[in-house]
Scaffold this active site. Sequence first.
Site, PDB file in Angstrom:
ATOM      1  N   ALA A  24       0.828  -1.206   0.000  1.00 21.91           N
ATOM      2  CA  ALA A  24       0.000   0.000   0.000  1.00 21.91           C
ATOM      3  C   ALA A  24       0.866   1.261   0.000  1.00 21.91           C
ATOM      4  O   ALA A  24       0.361   2.359  -0.158  1.00 21.91           O
ATOM      5  CB  ALA A  24      -0.926  -0.004   1.211  1.00 21.91           C
ATOM      6  N   LYS A  25       2.169   1.095   0.200  1.00 19.66           N
ATOM      7  CA  LYS A  25       3.126   2.213   0.143  1.00 19.66           C
ATOM      8  C   LYS A  25       2.659   3.414   0.952  1.00 19.66           C
ATOM      9  O   LYS A  25       2.679   4.545   0.481  1.00 19.66           O
ATOM     10  CB  LYS A  25       3.395   2.620  -1.305  1.00 19.66           C
ATOM     11  CG  LYS A  25       3.874   1.462  -2.171  1.00 19.66           C
ATOM     12  CD  LYS A  25       4.234   1.892  -3.568  1.00 19.66           C
ATOM     13  CE  LYS A  25       4.708   0.738  -4.429  1.00 19.66           C
ATOM     14  NZ  LYS A  25       3.653  -0.255  -4.761  1.00 19.66           N
ATOM     15  N   ARG A  26       2.265   3.179   2.174  1.00 15.74           N
ATOM     16  CA  ARG A  26       1.756   4.267   3.006  1.00 15.74           C
ATOM     17  C   ARG A  26       2.896   5.148   3.502  1.00 15.74           C
ATOM     18  O   ARG A  26       3.961   4.643   3.857  1.00 15.74           O
ATOM     19  CB  ARG A  26       0.975   3.714   4.201  1.00 15.74           C
ATOM     20  CG  ARG A  26      -0.243   2.894   3.830  1.00 15.74           C
ATOM     21  CD  ARG A  26      -1.214   3.661   2.985  1.00 15.74           C
ATOM     22  NE  ARG A  26      -2.439   2.902   2.746  1.00 15.74           N
ATOM     23  CZ  ARG A  26      -3.240   3.111   1.705  1.00 15.74           C
ATOM     24  NH1 ARG A  26      -2.960   4.019   0.801  1.00 15.74           N
ATOM     25  NH2 ARG A  26      -4.348   2.410   1.563  1.00 15.74           N
ATOM     26  N   THR A  80       3.873  -2.356   3.164  1.00 18.72           N
ATOM     27  CA  THR A  80       4.967  -1.534   2.636  1.00 18.72           C
ATOM     28  C   THR A  80       4.747  -0.077   3.032  1.00 18.72           C
ATOM     29  O   THR A  80       3.616   0.407   3.037  1.00 18.72           O
ATOM     30  CB  THR A  80       5.060  -1.637   1.096  1.00 18.72           C
ATOM     31  OG1 THR A  80       3.792  -1.300   0.519  1.00 18.72           O
ATOM     32  CG2 THR A  80       5.454  -3.031   0.650  1.00 18.72           C
ATOM     33  N   GLU A 131       2.076   5.439  -6.105  1.00 20.55           N
ATOM     34  CA  GLU A 131       2.013   4.330  -7.054  1.00 20.55           C
ATOM     35  C   GLU A 131       2.278   4.894  -8.438  1.00 20.55           C
ATOM     36  O   GLU A 131       1.949   6.033  -8.715  1.00 20.55           O
ATOM     37  CB  GLU A 131       0.612   3.716  -7.075  1.00 20.55           C
ATOM     38  CG  GLU A 131       0.184   3.052  -5.791  1.00 20.55           C
ATOM     39  CD  GLU A 131       0.884   1.737  -5.547  1.00 20.55           C
ATOM     40  OE1 GLU A 131       1.570   1.225  -6.451  1.00 20.55           O
ATOM     41  OE2 GLU A 131       0.761   1.237  -4.417  1.00 20.55           O
TER      42      GLU A 131
END
Lengths: 301, 278
Positions: free
Chosen positions: A105-107, A141, B103
Amino acid sequence: MFSQRLNQQILQKNSRLCVGLDPRLEWIPDDITNKARKKYGDTLKAAGAAVLAFNQEVIDLIAPYVAVVKPQIAFYEQYGVSGLDAFQKTINYAKEKGLLVVADAKRGDIDSTAQAYANSLLGKTNVFGAKKSIYDVDCLTVNPFLGEDSLVPFINTCREYGKGIFILAKTSNPGSKDIQDLKVKGKTITMLIADIVNKYATEQLDEFGYSNIGVVAGATFPKEAKILRKKLAHSIFLVPGFGAQGGETQQLKSFFNQDGLGAIVNASRSITYPNGKLGKDYKKVIEQAVIQNVKEINKII
Amino acid sequence: MTENYRQKLLFKLDQGKSRLCVGLDSDSQKIPLFFGDEIVDRVFLFNKAIIDSTHDLAVAFKLNPTFYLELGKAGLDIIKKTTDYIRSVDKMMPIITDSKLSEFGRGGDAMVTFYKNLGFDALMVVPWFGTDLYDSLTNFDKDLGIIIHAHDSNPSCVQVQDLMTDKGTKVYEQVILDVINKYDVVKQNIFFEAPATYPEALDRIRELAGENEPIIIAGIGPQGGDIEAIRRNAGKDGKRIFANSSRGIIFSGLGSENIESYQKLVRDQAIAVNKSLF
């Protein structure tokens, strides 16, 4: 703790592959999508149902061969509520089948916001005094661009619930050089992040000597991985960019420790859609791809 | 044809009456029970009450999805109902998501689709992945506003963003230079955020972005940002800056007994905050 459970599974299954579950509706076999469309029409609900049905098939196929899966939340969110429903149910299904789940989720956010993300994904959310699990994945993530205090809520939640995080130290895309390779007194930002990570990654170790606090290190940058490996002896590396993004097997060596642990190599498309659109023989295709990739990675161990 | 983020935002800023973005960080734990019996209704009715009492004072609304996603799937419905409501009240109101997206590629496309479907005009991005991120976002949707967080407002962001690189630029400056050198920010709908808590960084971001670019400010209110730095960086005709305030406004009604008195306190606070920004 997360690292302990992961390492046990890796050794038990002799598998260092992580399968990315990034659903692409257009590549899912027609049999599965048609069934969902018949039931729900051409709606988001049908999209969500097809994604879930496909993921369940994939999980059944790969569960004997891998320890861990990584759904990327963006691919689910694009279908709105139905997508998140599929995300949730995919997580539950994978866990039922004995797999660990890393939410990609690359928070990266500050204080209360970071804590809210940590609650919904790793820990529990307070709902009128009752603590409720929402997604309850094993690991997440996290983006380090906002510095240490954006990492701490996640690290604290990991400590409390025995979960893990992978901090994006060096991503696999070419443009990662724009920021991550900038040098400060001769040291790259990636290495400065690694110094911060290491403060926390030495706090609590599992029986294998590993920490819940890991990093993302792109397969496309083996040189950086070598340095990171030395710096972060106790961190597990999540390694994206193998296969579809062009990382080569021999280069994976520098991501692992001598004990054959310390990294999981992610492959998404090359396992779930090795040739794009899946046909009637998709079960065979996926099973072959997963067996072949597990073997390929183990060559360097 | 509907206006894109840049057109809507400039329309609002050009009126010169407001520099306020109202942040709907509607933490369900804090919302008084008199807004509704059931949690999903309560959060939406809270948002509606805030929107009703502040929309004529604001140049934009910003939703932090975290506070909604924490409620699971029901949170998404609240976001959608809220953006629909804002649009029904004022179709020229820009709506930003504080998504801190990072993203790109196919995942970035998916994320953009998600936020567009939820009714947002612009989204915030964390630039950690480099320009690959903007390549895919700008290619995927030309109308979407992309707001780049080069320098955040939190204490530890300096550990990364303020570092002086061996090129002689700080990390956040390099982020902005990479963008300016590669893109036409006007055509490609790229914008910058700047922190009131780091006035020097704000000065520098204004210098790099130019007088004509709208800058959104973070870090006023509880975070103690420097209001004077906002004023001196207001840009062309004093109409190219606006600041987000969330908790400081939407929870300023706490302690009141009913919706009407809550709304009055919120409105008074929004007026006061906006005034302080000029």
